[in-house]
Motif scaffolding. Structure first.
Motif, PDB file in Angstrom:
ATOM      1  N   ASP A  48       0.948  -1.087  -0.046  1.00 49.99           N
ATOM      2  CA  ASP A  48      -0.059   0.178   0.098  1.00 49.99           C
ATOM      3  C   ASP A  48       0.645   1.043  -0.042  1.00 49.99           C
ATOM      4  OD1 ASP A  48      -2.328   1.730   0.407  1.00 49.99           O
ATOM      5  OD2 ASP A  48      -2.055   1.716   2.508  1.00 49.99           O
ATOM      6  N   THR A  58      -2.922   1.097  -4.397  1.00 46.06           N
ATOM      7  CA  THR A  58      -3.341   1.960  -3.601  1.00 46.06           C
ATOM      8  C   THR A  58      -4.662   2.680  -3.757  1.00 46.06           C
ATOM      9  OG1 THR A  58      -2.494   4.303  -2.576  1.00 46.06           O
ATOM     10  CG2 THR A  58      -1.894   3.819  -5.115  1.00 46.06           C
ATOM     11  N   ASN A  59      -5.331   2.790  -3.048  1.00 46.71           N
ATOM     12  CA  ASN A  59      -6.778   3.379  -3.206  1.00 46.71           C
ATOM     13  C   ASN A  59      -6.642   5.051  -3.139  1.00 46.71           C
ATOM     14  OD1 ASN A  59      -8.371   0.850  -3.009  1.00 46.71           O
ATOM     15  ND2 ASN A  59      -8.763   0.867  -0.905  1.00 46.71           N
ATOM     16  N   GLN A  60      -7.042   5.729  -4.275  1.00 50.12           N
ATOM     17  CA  GLN A  60      -6.969   7.231  -4.190  1.00 50.12           C
ATOM     18  C   GLN A  60      -8.096   7.561  -4.639  1.00 50.12           C
ATOM     19  OE1 GLN A  60      -4.210   9.104  -3.634  1.00 50.12           O
ATOM     20  NE2 GLN A  60      -2.948   6.873  -3.031  1.00 50.12           N
ATOM     21  N   SER A  61      -9.117   7.456  -3.617  1.00 48.15           N
ATOM     22  CA  SER A  61     -10.517   8.096  -3.824  1.00 48.15           C
ATOM     23  C   SER A  61     -10.622   9.658  -3.737  1.00 48.15           C
ATOM     24  CB  SER A  61     -11.480   7.539  -2.492  1.00 48.15           C
ATOM     25  OG  SER A  61     -11.199   8.099  -1.504  1.00 48.15           O
ATOM     26  N   HIS A  80      -3.620   1.886  -9.326  1.00 51.86           N
ATOM     27  CA  HIS A  80      -4.347   2.878  -8.145  1.00 51.86           C
ATOM     28  C   HIS A  80      -6.110   2.670  -8.650  1.00 51.86           C
ATOM     29  CE1 HIS A  80      -4.267   5.496 -11.558  1.00 51.86           C
ATOM     30  NE2 HIS A  80      -5.380   6.328 -10.870  1.00 51.86           N
ATOM     31  N   CYS A  81      -6.635   2.793  -7.376  1.00 48.72           N
ATOM     32  CA  CYS A  81      -8.315   2.947  -7.661  1.00 48.72           C
ATOM     33  C   CYS A  81      -8.548   4.324  -7.369  1.00 48.72           C
ATOM     34  CB  CYS A  81      -8.853   2.005  -6.716  1.00 48.72           C
ATOM     35  SG  CYS A  81     -10.874   2.188  -6.876  1.00 48.72           S
ATOM     36  N   PRO A  92     -15.458   5.423  -2.254  1.00 48.38           N
ATOM     37  CA  PRO A  92     -15.875   4.030  -1.684  1.00 48.38           C
ATOM     38  C   PRO A  92     -17.538   3.812  -1.717  1.00 48.38           C
ATOM     39  CG  PRO A  92     -14.855   5.559  -0.264  1.00 48.38           C
ATOM     40  CD  PRO A  92     -14.725   6.151  -1.575  1.00 48.38           C
ATOM     41  N   CYS A 103     -11.734  -2.757  -8.187  1.00 55.12           N
ATOM     42  CA  CYS A 103     -10.508  -2.629  -8.070  1.00 55.12           C
ATOM     43  C   CYS A 103      -9.972  -1.912  -6.410  1.00 55.12           C
ATOM     44  CB  CYS A 103      -9.736  -1.549  -8.921  1.00 55.12           C
ATOM     45  SG  CYS A 103     -10.800  -0.177  -9.224  1.00 55.12           S
ATOM     46  N   ARG A 104     -11.198  -1.430  -5.906  1.00 50.02           N
ATOM     47  CA  ARG A 104     -10.915  -1.014  -4.627  1.00 50.02           C
ATOM     48  C   ARG A 104     -10.604  -1.902  -3.512  1.00 50.02           C
ATOM     49  NH1 ARG A 104     -11.128   4.156  -2.336  1.00 50.02           N
ATOM     50  NH2 ARG A 104     -11.480   4.108  -0.136  1.00 50.02           N
ATOM     51  N   LYS A 105      -9.638  -1.355  -2.786  1.00 50.68           N
ATOM     52  CA  LYS A 105      -9.284  -2.470  -1.490  1.00 50.68           C
ATOM     53  C   LYS A 105     -10.519  -2.054  -0.875  1.00 50.68           C
ATOM     54  CE  LYS A 105      -5.468  -0.896  -1.493  1.00 50.68           C
ATOM     55  NZ  LYS A 105      -4.138  -0.339  -0.693  1.00 50.68           N
TER      56      LYS A 105
END
Length: 182
Positions: free
Chosen positions: A9, A51-54, A89-90, A94, A102-104
């Motif tokens: 991450d 990595t989540n990048q919301s 990256h996502c 959420p 794709c989002r963890k």
């Protein structure tokens, strides 16, 4: 031949999690993180960032901002002799409906890397600071999951092991103090 990977991450593992980090000015590597990634790479693991990048979906920063920061991070790592295999990256929120894959805590980014990079899932592991990271590694059926950071110690999260930081985690993996795979 398949390659073992160290899935990492970003925020909270590689760099300080300051909430929606989007500029180089706000980016700071965590102590020992660069050296830890180098140790894992030298031990034969391909470093892959998931990595989540919301913040992108939320409008806090753009894809271009994300790419610029990512390029700077990779350049700094390269200066230290570290090559990241690939970064996934996502950019989704959420609250997206229907949810993306794709989002963890879903395993989409990891599954994509396994397919694209020829990763040996059983010999690979996930290192994250949040429950979603651990859940994603478990959903992808990786050989191990490691949780790092202040919330990791004593947590009941299904992780293989917990460490105060990436440096301590990498040292344990390289020394063989924790098992990855069967």
């Amino acid at each position: 031949m398949l390659t073992p990977a160290a899935f990492l991450d970003r925020d909270g593992v590689i760099n300080e999690d300051r909430g929606y980090v989007s500029t180089w000015r706000d980016f700071a590597f965590l102590p020992g993180a660069v050296e830890a990634i180098s140790r894992l790479q030298d031990a034969g693991y391909l470093p892959v960032v998931v990595t989540n990048q919301s913040g992108i979906a939320r409008g806090y920063f753009s894809e271009a901002d994300y790419r610029t920061l990512t390029e700077r991070m990779c350049a700094a790592l390269a200066d230290a002799g570290v090559t990241i295999g690939k970064i996934y990256h996502c950019p989704h929120s959420p609250s997206r409906r229907p949810p993306c894959t794709c989002r963890k805590p879903r395993a989409g980014m990891i599954e994509r890397a396994i397919a694209e990079l020829g990763i040996d899932r059983a010999a690979s592991f996930m290192v994250g600071d949040k429950l979603g990271d651990i859940a994603a590694g478990r959903a992808a059926e990786l050989g191990a999951t490691f949780r790092v950071g202040p919330k990791a110690i004593g947590a009941k999260d299904g992780a293989t092991a917990r460490f105060p930081d990436l440096a301590t985690c990498a040292a344990a993996i390289v020394a063989g103090d924790v098992a990855v795979g069967c």
